[in-house]
Scaffold this motif. Structure first.
Motif, PDB file in Angstrom:
ATOM      1  N   UNK A   1      56.205  47.731  34.625  1.00 59.05           N
ATOM      2  CA  UNK A   1      56.198  47.205  35.977  1.00 59.05           C
ATOM      3  C   UNK A   1      57.216  46.082  36.080  1.00 59.05           C
ATOM      4  N   UNK A   2      57.619  45.767  37.314  1.00 60.30           N
ATOM      5  CA  UNK A   2      58.645  44.754  37.541  1.00 60.30           C
ATOM      6  C   UNK A   2      58.085  43.623  38.395  1.00 60.30           C
ATOM      7  N   UNK A   3      58.560  42.407  38.085  1.00 58.76           N
ATOM      8  CA  UNK A   3      58.319  41.232  38.915  1.00 58.76           C
ATOM      9  C   UNK A   3      59.668  40.541  39.033  1.00 58.76           C
ATOM     10  N   UNK A   4      60.293  40.667  40.198  1.00 56.04           N
ATOM     11  CA  UNK A   4      61.617  40.081  40.384  1.00 56.04           C
ATOM     12  C   UNK A   4      62.602  40.660  39.376  1.00 56.04           C
ATOM     13  N   UNK A   5      63.269  39.781  38.646  1.00 54.29           N
ATOM     14  CA  UNK A   5      64.252  40.210  37.651  1.00 54.29           C
ATOM     15  C   UNK A   5      63.596  40.580  36.317  1.00 54.29           C
ATOM     16  N   UNK A   6      62.288  40.416  36.209  1.00 54.93           N
ATOM     17  CA  UNK A   6      61.550  40.700  34.977  1.00 54.93           C
ATOM     18  C   UNK A   6      61.047  42.137  34.960  1.00 54.93           C
ATOM     19  N   UNK A   7      61.001  42.708  33.757  1.00 48.89           N
ATOM     20  CA  UNK A   7      60.384  44.007  33.549  1.00 48.89           C
ATOM     21  C   UNK A   7      59.462  43.896  32.339  1.00 48.89           C
ATOM     22  N   UNK A   8      58.231  44.385  32.476  1.00 52.37           N
ATOM     23  CA  UNK A   8      57.265  44.367  31.379  1.00 52.37           C
ATOM     24  C   UNK A   8      56.953  45.809  30.984  1.00 52.37           C
ATOM     25  N   UNK A   9      57.119  46.108  29.702  1.00 58.00           N
ATOM     26  CA  UNK A   9      56.869  47.451  29.185  1.00 58.00           C
ATOM     27  C   UNK A   9      55.739  47.421  28.169  1.00 58.00           C
ATOM     28  N   UNK A  10      54.569  47.975  28.519  1.00 58.70           N
ATOM     29  CA  UNK A  10      53.470  48.023  27.546  1.00 58.70           C
ATOM     30  C   UNK A  10      53.659  49.176  26.556  1.00 58.70           C
ATOM     31  N   UNK A  11      53.246  48.946  25.313  1.00 59.32           N
ATOM     32  CA  UNK A  11      53.278  49.950  24.250  1.00 59.32           C
ATOM     33  C   UNK A  11      51.903  49.939  23.583  1.00 59.32           C
ATOM     34  N   UNK A  12      51.240  51.100  23.569  1.00 60.64           N
ATOM     35  CA  UNK A  12      49.897  51.193  22.992  1.00 60.64           C
ATOM     36  C   UNK A  12      49.834  52.308  21.949  1.00 60.64           C
ATOM     37  N   UNK A  13      49.003  52.083  20.938  1.00 59.00           N
ATOM     38  CA  UNK A  13      48.676  53.093  19.932  1.00 59.00           C
ATOM     39  C   UNK A  13      47.183  53.014  19.656  1.00 59.00           C
ATOM     40  N   UNK A  14      46.622  54.122  19.196  1.00 58.16           N
ATOM     41  CA  UNK A  14      45.216  54.161  18.825  1.00 58.16           C
ATOM     42  C   UNK A  14      45.120  53.917  17.317  1.00 58.16           C
ATOM     43  N   UNK A  15      44.336  52.919  16.926  1.00 63.45           N
ATOM     44  CA  UNK A  15      44.091  52.624  15.515  1.00 63.45           C
ATOM     45  C   UNK A  15      42.850  53.417  15.089  1.00 63.45           C
ATOM     46  N   UNK A  16      43.075  54.447  14.285  1.00 65.45           N
ATOM     47  CA  UNK A  16      41.994  55.346  13.887  1.00 65.45           C
ATOM     48  C   UNK A  16      40.931  54.611  13.069  1.00 65.45           C
TER      49      UNK A  16
END
Length: 78
Positions: free
Chosen positions: A1-16
């Motif tokens: 998602x973006x807020x102004x000039x910022x961009x946030x990229x979430x990265x998720x993994x499942x820990x078995x």
């Protein structure tokens, strides 16, 4: 998602082994990586983990935008 000039990229993994999501959000300002925010709690759904990362990212960006930034200050290299 973006807020102004910022961009946030979430990265998720499942820990078995731990049976929860692990991950981070990477925050970019003008396409330059400026901050990483990690999950600090256990989440058993991707939606909850993503919501947490979005909230923490938004709080960081809003706090950064409230503060005065001098011309000679900059982020540290990651």
């Amino acid at each position: 998602f973006r807020i102004g000039a910022w961009e946030a990229n979430p990265h998720l993994d499942w820990d078995v082994l731990e049976r929860n999501f692990v991950g981070r959000a990477e925050l970019f300002l003008d396409d330059n990586l400026k901050c990483r925010i990690g999950l600090s709690q256990k989440f058993d759904t991707a939606d909850n983990a993503t919501s947490f990362l979005k909230g923490r990212s938004r709080a960081f960006i809003e706090d950064w935008q409230r503060r005065e930034h001098f011309a000679d200050s900059d982020f540290s290299e990651l």
